[in-house]
Design an enzyme around this catalytic site. Structure first.
Site, PDB file in Angstrom:
ATOM      1  N   HIS A  80      77.706 -55.746  13.985  1.00  0.00           N
ATOM      2  CA  HIS A  80      77.644 -56.371  12.667  1.00  0.00           C
ATOM      3  C   HIS A  80      76.828 -57.659  12.720  1.00  0.00           C
ATOM      4  CE1 HIS A  80      80.770 -59.475  13.562  1.00  0.00           C
ATOM      5  NE2 HIS A  80      81.370 -58.513  14.251  1.00  0.00           N
ATOM      6  N   ASP A  82      77.164 -60.255  10.485  1.00  0.00           N
ATOM      7  CA  ASP A  82      77.807 -61.408   9.848  1.00  0.00           C
ATOM      8  C   ASP A  82      78.708 -62.157  10.819  1.00  0.00           C
ATOM      9  OD1 ASP A  82      79.349 -58.984   9.712  1.00  0.00           O
ATOM     10  OD2 ASP A  82      80.787 -60.022   8.434  1.00  0.00           O
ATOM     11  N   GLU A 144      81.425 -57.090   8.156  1.00  0.00           N
ATOM     12  CA  GLU A 144      82.516 -56.645   9.027  1.00  0.00           C
ATOM     13  C   GLU A 144      83.681 -57.622   8.979  1.00  0.00           C
ATOM     14  OE1 GLU A 144      84.888 -56.455  12.791  1.00  0.00           O
ATOM     15  OE2 GLU A 144      83.698 -58.110  11.994  1.00  0.00           O
ATOM     16  N   GLU A 169      81.051 -55.135  20.219  1.00  0.00           N
ATOM     17  CA  GLU A 169      81.962 -56.266  20.018  1.00  0.00           C
ATOM     18  C   GLU A 169      82.312 -56.896  21.370  1.00  0.00           C
ATOM     19  OE1 GLU A 169      83.128 -57.709  17.378  1.00  0.00           O
ATOM     20  OE2 GLU A 169      83.163 -56.308  15.697  1.00  0.00           O
TER      21      GLU A 169
END
Length: 383
Positions: A80, A82, A144, A169
């Site tokens: 992601h 953001d 996200e 992640e």
């Protein structure tokens, strides 16, 4: 061309310097358009085909899919774009300036998780994509940190079905194959106000909520007794009462009461199943007081996620890393990507740094992350 790419640290620096905060509060929320443009240009320089996808229902947010090669299967690397908002008073560094100190790269998004795209781009310098036998996809999503709208929309609309996916992640390069979901609801009770000197002339919302809470706590106990997943440190679905508010004066019958609660379901439990359990638990209150109790989502629900432990992706990654896959309690976009293909969560940096002041990624992750990305591309796209 590869020689157009800036050095690794400059890619990282540019990503951190481009704000892309997601927030439910409109005043804090930012578009990720500039960051998507940066990524799109770099992947185009590497010869990738790039598609930019507006995400409906957001404030000018976009997904980006970069692809090289054609045909079925292949590998999807996802992340992601953001970040969460930051507390200026708690940061000792500029969140948007990448700084290196004592073996750490500091900046908002260094670990969670803009940095993953810098690792991908840098690793691709040493991959001859013209020799890929299966396609390689890079997905950059929006929002996200709030609604997961980007991953939801991509999964709903794409025709892609890769062989497997890795979401980068921060897991300290420990592969994750399962996590719990998250459902957050507001229980609202509408009573009838009146003077406290004559309680019979009103309907006290706090008293009705007291009744409702008793049934919710019984549901909590039932979840603990009926559902088990021993791999988790907390091996059952949890239910938490997190916030309550009602009334405005001691001498007034309370007209409104609101409770915020969450449930963290384990993999395999459907959202419909959980909603049914909650509605069944509250049914006695609803039947006794028709029209006074409502249940509303505080945010779109996230289901639990699990990649089959015997899947080839798990076997390959465990062999490459010399580490067994784990399960975790936090949530990612994996449940949505998993609808397309088997998915692992695996990336550099520690989850303990996510959403923290002075967020950082340790430089010790740079070399092994780069090597891992090259290895998984070779395994799933060259063979």
């Amino acid at each position: 061309m590869k020689n157009k790419l800036p050095p690794f640290i400059e890619i990282y620096r540019a990503l951190i310097a481009t704000p892309s905060i997601s927030a439910t509060e409109e005043a804090l929320d930012q578009s990720n358009a500039d960051l998507i443009t940066l990524l799109a240009d770099w992947f185009k320089d590497l010869g990738f085909n790039v598609e930019v996808q507006p995400v409906p229902g957001t404030r000018n947010k976009f997904n980006m899919l970069a692809s090289y090669g054609q045909g079925a299967g292949g590998l999807l690397l996802a992340g992601h774009t953001d970040t969460v908002p930051f507390d200026d008073g708690r940061w000792t560094r500029d969140p948007f300036t990448l700084t290196e100190h004592d073996g750490k790269l500091y900046g908002l998004g260094t670990a969670d998780m803009k940095g993953f795209f810098a690792f991908i781009l840098d690793a691709l310098r040493d991959v001859d994509v013209t020799k890929l036998k299966k396609p390689l996809y890079i997905l950059a999503t929006a929002d996200e940190e709030t609604s997961m709208a980007g991953a939801r929309y991509f999964a709903e609309t794409t025709a892609l079905r890769p062989d497997c996916a890795i979401i980068g992640e921060p897991t300290s390069l420990q592969p994750v194959r399962a996590h719990k979901g998250h459902i957050s609801n507001a229980i609202r009770i509408q009573g009838q106000s009146g003077h406290s000197s004559d309680p019979a002339r009103g309907v006290n919302a706090i008293e009705l909520m007291h009744d409702a809470i008793g049934h919710i706590l019984q549901l909590r106990d039932n979840l603990k007794e009926r559902y088990h997943y021993e791999a988790f440190t907390v091996p059952y679905p949890t239910l938490n009462l997190g916030h309550i508010h009602g009334g405005d004066a001691s001498n007034r019958i309370c007209a409104c009461c609101e409770l915020h609660m969450d449930i963290r379901p384990q993999p395999g439990m459907t959202l419909n199943e959980l909603n049914g359990l909650l509605n069944d638990a509250l049914a006695p209150v609803s039947e006794r007081w028709p029209g006074r109790l409502t249940v509303d989502e505080l945010h779109p629900p996230i289901p639990g996620y699990e990649c089959p432990p015997n899947h080839q992706l798990v076997e390959v990654v465990e062999k490459l890393l010399g580490a067994k896959t784990e399960v975790v309690n936090y949530c990612t976009e994996a449940p949505f990507i998993q609808t397309l293909c088997p998915t692992l969560v695996l990336g550099p940096g520690s989850i303990n740094q996510a959403h923290q002041p002075d967020e950082y990624l340790e430089t010790r992750f740079i070399k092994p992350t780069r090597e891992l990305i090259i290895q998984v591309i070779h395994h799933f796209c060259w063979h």
